[in-house]
Design a protein around this motif. Structure first.
Motif, short mmCIF file in Angstrom:
data_model
loop_
_atom_site.label_atom_id
_atom_site.label_comp_id
_atom_site.label_asym_id
_atom_site.label_seq_id
_atom_site.Cartn_x
_atom_site.Cartn_y
_atom_site.Cartn_z
N TYR A 65 7.35 30.50 -4.64
CA TYR A 65 7.72 29.10 -4.53
C TYR A 65 9.13 28.90 -3.97
N VAL A 66 9.23 27.91 -3.12
CA VAL A 66 10.53 27.47 -2.62
C VAL A 66 10.58 25.95 -2.74
N TYR A 67 11.73 25.45 -3.14
CA TYR A 67 11.95 24.01 -3.26
C TYR A 67 12.87 23.57 -2.13
N VAL A 68 12.53 22.47 -1.48
CA VAL A 68 13.38 21.94 -0.41
C VAL A 68 13.50 20.42 -0.55
N ALA A 69 14.64 19.91 -0.13
CA ALA A 69 14.86 18.47 -0.14
C ALA A 69 14.25 17.85 1.10
N GLY A 70 13.48 16.78 0.92
CA GLY A 70 12.94 16.07 2.07
C GLY A 70 14.02 15.22 2.70
N LEU A 71 13.94 15.06 4.02
CA LEU A 71 14.94 14.26 4.73
C LEU A 71 14.38 12.89 5.07
N SER A 72 15.23 11.89 5.00
CA SER A 72 14.84 10.53 5.34
C SER A 72 14.60 10.42 6.84
N ASP A 73 13.92 9.33 7.23
CA ASP A 73 13.68 9.12 8.66
C ASP A 73 14.85 8.43 9.33
N LYS A 74 15.91 8.14 8.60
CA LYS A 74 17.11 7.56 9.20
C LYS A 74 18.30 8.47 8.94
N ALA A 75 19.07 8.73 9.99
CA ALA A 75 20.17 9.67 9.87
C ALA A 75 21.16 9.27 8.79
N ARG A 76 21.40 7.97 8.62
CA ARG A 76 22.40 7.55 7.65
C ARG A 76 21.95 7.81 6.21
N LYS A 77 20.66 8.15 6.03
CA LYS A 77 20.15 8.41 4.69
C LYS A 77 19.83 9.89 4.46
N LEU A 78 20.30 10.74 5.35
CA LEU A 78 19.89 12.15 5.28
C LEU A 78 20.10 12.76 3.90
N LEU A 79 21.19 12.43 3.25
CA LEU A 79 21.49 13.04 1.96
C LEU A 79 21.10 12.14 0.79
N ASN A 80 20.45 11.03 1.06
CA ASN A 80 20.07 10.11 -0.01
C ASN A 80 18.56 10.09 -0.26
N GLU A 81 17.83 10.88 0.49
CA GLU A 81 16.38 10.91 0.32
C GLU A 81 16.03 11.48 -1.04
N LYS A 82 14.98 10.94 -1.66
CA LYS A 82 14.62 11.34 -3.01
C LYS A 82 13.36 12.20 -3.06
N THR A 83 12.90 12.68 -1.91
CA THR A 83 11.72 13.53 -1.87
C THR A 83 12.11 14.98 -2.17
N LEU A 84 11.32 15.65 -2.99
CA LEU A 84 11.50 17.07 -3.25
C LEU A 84 10.15 17.76 -3.02
N TYR A 85 10.14 18.79 -2.18
CA TYR A 85 8.92 19.53 -1.92
C TYR A 85 8.94 20.85 -2.68
N LYS A 86 7.80 21.19 -3.26
CA LYS A 86 7.59 22.53 -3.83
C LYS A 86 6.52 23.18 -2.97
N VAL A 87 6.89 24.26 -2.29
CA VAL A 87 6.00 24.89 -1.32
C VAL A 87 5.56 26.25 -1.85
N ASN A 88 4.25 26.46 -1.87
CA ASN A 88 3.70 27.77 -2.18
C ASN A 88 3.67 28.56 -0.87
N THR A 89 4.49 29.58 -0.75
CA THR A 89 4.63 30.28 0.53
C THR A 89 3.41 31.14 0.86
N THR A 90 2.56 31.37 -0.12
CA THR A 90 1.35 32.17 0.10
C THR A 90 0.19 31.31 0.56
N THR A 91 -0.04 30.20 -0.14
CA THR A 91 -1.19 29.33 0.17
C THR A 91 -0.82 28.14 1.04
N LYS A 92 0.48 27.89 1.18
CA LYS A 92 1.02 26.72 1.89
C LYS A 92 0.71 25.40 1.17
N GLU A 93 0.31 25.48 -0.08
CA GLU A 93 0.12 24.25 -0.86
C GLU A 93 1.48 23.57 -1.03
#
Length: 203
Positions: free
Chosen positions: A172-200
């Protein structure tokens, strides 16, 4: 390296280059240090003579491709230098060995415009800059072949894993999702949990 119980730093290896590349992070496995040399390079003399901001001295040269430099972390010798498609990155997620193959997981950008500022404006979308994706590069030390595979196509940054698995196979790897607007790049509240084996992907 710094040995346990010591504060003395010792050089593992030296890699002279004519034009140093921008390098924010690198990868380490059980037996190797992997330096990712992007085609975003600088002439050292320009840093002294041009009198401009540090990053403005760098040039994007995609014809060079991106180079993985594999160093034996125990003996310091260069195992090999392997070239793949040009891309830019800040952060490595992890790397690990599997037989004669090294897997290197990186958040990649198509070019260095995210740092040069040429496409970065308040009203720009991330897609207009060049959306960063989480990508795995599988490098065969026997053949030199490099295969890439996108683990997460959605715009993301700042990968983190369970540090107990640094340099080892992990799931598993966790990554922060980025907003679709540059001024919000660090304010996005999406967090992805990626299974690197299954790509879930969990959002």
């Amino acid at each position: 390296r710094i040995q346990d119980g010591s504060s003395e730093r010792r050089i593992i290896s030296e890699l002279p280059v004519a034009e140093p590349a921008y390098m924010h992070s690198f990868a380490v496995t059980k037996n190797y240090v992997i330096l990712t040399e992007f085609p975003f390079v600088v002439k050292p003399l320009d840093l002294i003579t041009k009198g401009q901001a540090f990053i403005k001295n760098f040039s994007w040269k995609p014809e060079r491709g991106t180079k993985f430099i594999v160093v034996d972390r125990h003996h310091g010798n260069i195992v090999g230098e392997y070239i793949t498609k040009p891309f830019f990155s800040f952060h490595h997620a992890n790397a690990f060995e599997e037989g004669d193959t090294i897997h290197i997981d990186i958040v990649t950008y198509e070019d260095a415009s995210i740092i040069t500022g040429k496409k970065l404006h308040v009203n720009s979308s991330v897609d207009a800059i060049c959306p960063p994706c989480l990508e795995r590069f599988s490098l065969s030390l026997n053949t030199g072949e490099i295969v890439s595979d996108v683990l997460l196509p959605q715009s993301n940054e700042f990968p983190r894993i369970n540090e107990a698995f640094d340099g080892h196979r992990y799931t598993y790897v966790y990554v922060a999702g980025l907003s679709d607007k540059a001024r919000k790049l660090l304010n996005e509240k999406t967090l992805y949990k990626v299974n690197t084996t299954t790509k879930e992907i969990l959002t």
